[in-house]
Design an enzyme around this catalytic site. Structure first.
Site, PDB file in Angstrom:
ATOM      1  N   TRP A 322      40.029  45.858  38.385  1.00  0.00           N
ATOM      2  CA  TRP A 322      38.712  45.211  38.469  1.00  0.00           C
ATOM      3  C   TRP A 322      37.955  45.738  39.691  1.00  0.00           C
ATOM      4  O   TRP A 322      36.751  45.967  39.641  1.00  0.00           O
ATOM      5  CB  TRP A 322      38.882  43.691  38.585  1.00  0.00           C
ATOM      6  CG  TRP A 322      37.575  42.954  38.659  1.00  0.00           C
ATOM      7  CD1 TRP A 322      36.859  42.469  37.603  1.00  0.00           C
ATOM      8  CD2 TRP A 322      36.819  42.630  39.837  1.00  0.00           C
ATOM      9  NE1 TRP A 322      35.706  41.866  38.053  1.00  0.00           N
ATOM     10  CE2 TRP A 322      35.653  41.954  39.426  1.00  0.00           C
ATOM     11  CE3 TRP A 322      37.022  42.841  41.200  1.00  0.00           C
ATOM     12  CZ2 TRP A 322      34.701  41.488  40.311  1.00  0.00           C
ATOM     13  CZ3 TRP A 322      36.061  42.394  42.087  1.00  0.00           C
ATOM     14  CH2 TRP A 322      34.920  41.722  41.646  1.00  0.00           C
ATOM     15  N   HIS A 323      38.709  45.941  40.795  1.00  0.00           N
ATOM     16  CA  HIS A 323      38.052  46.370  42.027  1.00  0.00           C
ATOM     17  C   HIS A 323      37.523  47.799  41.932  1.00  0.00           C
ATOM     18  O   HIS A 323      36.548  48.146  42.594  1.00  0.00           O
ATOM     19  CB  HIS A 323      39.002  46.224  43.217  1.00  0.00           C
ATOM     20  CG  HIS A 323      39.073  44.820  43.717  1.00  0.00           C
ATOM     21  ND1 HIS A 323      39.941  43.906  43.189  1.00  0.00           N
ATOM     22  CD2 HIS A 323      38.365  44.172  44.666  1.00  0.00           C
ATOM     23  CE1 HIS A 323      39.763  42.740  43.805  1.00  0.00           C
ATOM     24  NE2 HIS A 323      38.814  42.879  44.708  1.00  0.00           N
ATOM     25  N   GLY A 324      38.170  48.634  41.155  1.00  0.00           N
ATOM     26  CA  GLY A 324      37.651  49.993  41.043  1.00  0.00           C
ATOM     27  C   GLY A 324      38.509  50.844  40.136  1.00  0.00           C
ATOM     28  O   GLY A 324      39.712  50.610  40.002  1.00  0.00           O
TER      29      GLY A 324
END
Lengths: 494, 305
Positions: A322-324
């Site tokens: 989700w973060h990257g």
């Protein structure tokens, strides 16, 4: 539009002013227009995408509402999830997976012909897709009724204070608030403004001052030894906390001025005594989302230890992604999950050790030790977060364990201005000391919040002179630190 | 509602009252901290020279302005060259000078093959302008070339000066900056470089000729040059483009390119094939004190009627 831009300085008071002047029946429409303007200013194309996402979820919600059984609703849930995840995958993950497959095929000497796409990641896409997916799942489960007013629903998706970087709100919290007429209440408005000011302080006085120091290290990772790498990692944790929680504070404060209460997103994470506790205090809205829509449906921790461990790992794997879209974030997520699983696995051992510690376990020093330990684990794992690729992370990870004596000697002797390189990480002494003072102020405020209650309530008991001196001082500091280059919020990229 | 508006107004008023003295203190501190005071002298009316030199370090170190003044007929000269600066920055310096007064002649030193191309050693030197942001012409140029906002800078002195805050504090603790090879200017704004040629790459084949290639030219640099030319024409300033000698292979076709950009009305003083002896050069791109003195003499011959 950035919260820390001059444009927002004009935008916000104008929007709030018009919002309260307008008759109630027009307010939702005005807020929606303002939110589209806020979002579309950077790139009009992003608006098109958010409109599509809004329409699909709106129609899917209404269709699900018409069906009495889950079975009947399921196709519409699937349409909603596929379209949201499809948008997210296309814009955020396509190139990552495509490049990974291309590398794999190259390794196996098999021709790979699928090209990469030249696309810009729409700002805040991970936030609003998760928010609308949560809505669709809630309607599917029958927890909430679908919103039939397209305007209110569109406002729920695009409400400008929290659109770009959260908090990821549940529709049951946000939607009903748009339908209540709000008045200008002195205390509510000033409390909101104070929270926004505190957010700006964290962003410009702390986070933005650390930003060039992190860049200084990551631009040339080979040039640093253990002390500098650890310092950089510790500072990065403050940077990302002050950056992201500042956004949340400005969002929550801004919404509060307009009479909307958004959920708390951070609760002094550096007071956590374990990594799992830290994750309960960090980006709370996302963790709640994972808890409700991934961890619990998988069985949570109720179906035996092994499944609980598996579920934790799945949540953190998704959290990493989700973060990257990069291996750094993926491994960062996995390692966070692994630390928590290991802590759960050795709970017995830990309680036995605690027994041996006796009364020391209840002492302040033991609590401080646990906090520092948690903070350091989080900071070291953060190397994967602030480096752009695995190579840089590997270099810094290795450097962490070497050259400590050289660094310490360099700081003491300051030969060839080595202190600026090792300790100040490219800053000068004055700027470094100013940063430390900023962090100390932050920690003092956290201490009060943790042990004595709301800072705003405590301040209310102080004299007017004291309060106004403080407010004016903080405002002047924000003005003094608002240099010509506005540094975007880190979480915008997610 | 009324209470809220009154308190916000009072708050803004107090901020406004406190803002000015803080901004003023920062401004004083940062100007005192600078060793290179050329812009300050310009703003204070202490530089009103007839001939002004603009350019990068090649002009700062390459034209002995004192010698030029001595050789000119009753004209004064001053050097506004800044190390590591590009054409966009030269345009800003031109604008700042011409907003203060109009010199008779401006010599714009053009950095040959690097003039219109991206070069990490030649940038827009915001850092050279920020200390003097209290002055309107400097503010105008900073606003044009950075994300500094004009209106808040007019309203708040603290915001206007905030980039200088830490250096102003440094002035309190450390005093004026020590002079270095980019700031140690003399009374004519010129910095002579040593006569030793130890920095020179002697292996350069001076007989080699390289054709100038317009590839990779940046539109923004060309626009800056055209703006300087047009403004000079409007103001009646005699503008000369100057090419200084260098210890490199000969660059062929660059003059033609300059004419293509600025037209035939702007005179080009081309000294690129002069002073070929090593004794005039500090390194491959910069003249030493001997070279700067000789170039000054060559320029004065062209400028004197």
């Amino acid at each position: 539009m950035l919260f820390n831009s001059i444009e927002f300085l004009y935008f916000f008071p104008i929007v709030v002013g018009i919002y309260f002047i307008l008759p109630f029946r027009f307010r939702w429409f005005f807020l929606l227009l303002a939110s589209y303007f806020f979002y579309g200013l950077a790139n009009g194309w992003f608006l098109f995408l958010i409109l599509i996402s809004t329409l699909i979820d709106y129609i899917a919600g209404i269709k699900m509402d018409e069906k009495l059984t889950k079975k009947g609703r399921r196709p519409f849930l699937i349409i909603s999830l596929i379209s949201n995840l499809g948008i997210l995958c296309l814009f955020k993950y396509y190139n990552f997976f495509n490049d990974s497959f291309a590398s794999l095929f190259e390794l196996l000497n098999i021709p790979y012909l699928i090209p990469s796409l030249s696309i810009i990641l729409p700002v805040g896409i991970s936030f609003y897709t998760f928010q609308t997916m949560g809505y669709s799942i809630d309607v599917y489960k029958g927890k909430i009724k679908a919103e039939h007013h397209l305007g209110y629903f569109a406002l729920y998706v695009t409400y400008f204070p929290q659109l770009v970087a959260g908090p990821i709100e549940k529709s049951s919290n946000l939607l009903p608030q748009f339908k209540v007429k709000q008045f200008v209440e002195y205390k509510r408005v000033t409390d909101g403004l104070k929270l926004m000011t505190w957010g700006f302080f964290k962003k410009v006085v702390i986070a933005d001052q650390i930003s060039p120091m992190i860049k200084y290290v990551t631009d040339n990772p080979e040039q640093f030894n253990g002390f500098s790498v650890l310092l950089c990692s510790c500072l990065f944790i403050y940077q990302i906390y002050c950056d992201f929680s500042a956004y949340s504070d400005i969002a929550i404060g801004g919404a509060q001025v307009m009479g909307v209460r958004l959920m708390e997103n951070f609760r002094r994470p550096f007071f956590a005594k374990s990594l799992s506790e830290l994750w309960n205090r960090w980006h709370i809205s996302l963790i709640n989302w994972f808890q409700e829509y991934i961890f619990s449906p998988l069985g949570g921790s109720k179906k035996g230890r092994r499944k609980a461990y598996r579920n934790v790992m799945i949540v953190f794997l998704v959290s990493g992604l989700w973060h990257g879209a990069s291996y750094n974030f993926l491994i960062w997520g996995i390692l966070n999950g692994l630390v928590i699983v290991l802590t759960l696995r050795f709970t017995k051992l830990k309680s036995e050790a605690n027994k041996k510690l006796g009364s020391f376990r209840k002492s302040v020093w033991y609590r401080r030790f646990l906090r520092v330990k948690t903070y350091l684990i989080f900071a070291v794992l953060g190397i994967l977060f602030y480096t752009s690729d695995l190579y840089a992370a590997q270099v810094l990870g290795k450097s962490l364990f070497k050259g400590w004596s050289n660094d310490i000697m360099g700081i003491i002797s300051n030969e060839g201005n080595s202190r600026a390189h090792i300790l100040y990480l490219g800053h000068d002494s004055i700027r470094f000391i100013a940063l430390l003072i900023g962090i100390m102020v932050l920690e003092y405020v956290h201490y009060i919040q943790e042990y004595k209650g709301s800072v705003r309530e405590i301040l209310a008991t102080k004299s007017v002179f004291f309060r106004w001196t403080l407010y004016i001082g903080i405002t002047l500091l924000i003005m003094a630190y608002s240099f010509d280059q506005e540094i975007p919020f880190i979480y915008f990229q997610f | 509602m009324k209470q809220l508006i009154v308190k916000i107004a009072l708050f803004v008023f107090i901020i406004f009252l406190v803002d000015k003295p803080i901004g003023f203190s920062i401004s004083k501190g940062i100007i005192n901290r600078q060793y290179d005071q050329r812009i300050e002298l310009l703003m204070k009316g202490k530089v009103r020279s007839d001939v002004v030199i603009i350019g990068s370090s090649r002009s700062l170190n390459g034209i002995d302005t004192g010698e030029l003044e001595k050789n000119l007929n009753n004209q004064t000269a001053y050097n506004f060259g800044f190390s590591g600066s590009n054409l966009n920055f030269h345009e800003s310096i031109f604008n700042i000078i011409t907003q203060v007064y109009q010199p008779k002649t401006i010599l714009l030193v053009v950095d040959d093959d690097d003039a219109f191309k991206v070069n990490e050693k030649a940038i827009y030197r915001k850092d050279k302008l920020f200390p003097f942001i209290q002055y309107e012409p400097v503010l105008n140029e900073i606003v044009k070339n950075s994300s500094k906002s004009y209106l808040p800078s007019k309203v708040s002195w603290l915001y206007r000066e905030n980039q200088n805050m830490f250096e102003a504090i440094n002035w309190v603790f450390k005093g004026r900056l020590e002079p270095d090879e980019t700031t140690n200017v003399n009374e004519f704004g010129f910095i002579p470089l040593s006569n030793e040629d130890k920095h020179l790459n002697k292996l350069v084949d001076r007989n080699l000729s390289i054709d100038y290639s317009p590839q990779k030219e940046q539109k923004t640099f060309i626009e800056s040059l055209i703006a300087i030319v047009n403004e000079s024409e409007t103001m009646g300033i005699d503008l000369y483009l100057v090419r200084l000698p260098s210890y490199k292979a000969k660059l062929v076709g660059f003059n033609d390119r300059l004419v293509e950009i600025v037209g035939k009305n702007v005179p080009i003083l081309d000294f690129s094939n002069e002073l070929q002896d090593r004794k005039y050069h500090f390194d491959n791109g910069h003249l030493n004190a001997n070279g700067a003195k000789s170039v000054a003499s060559l320029i004065s011959k062209k400028l004197n009627p």
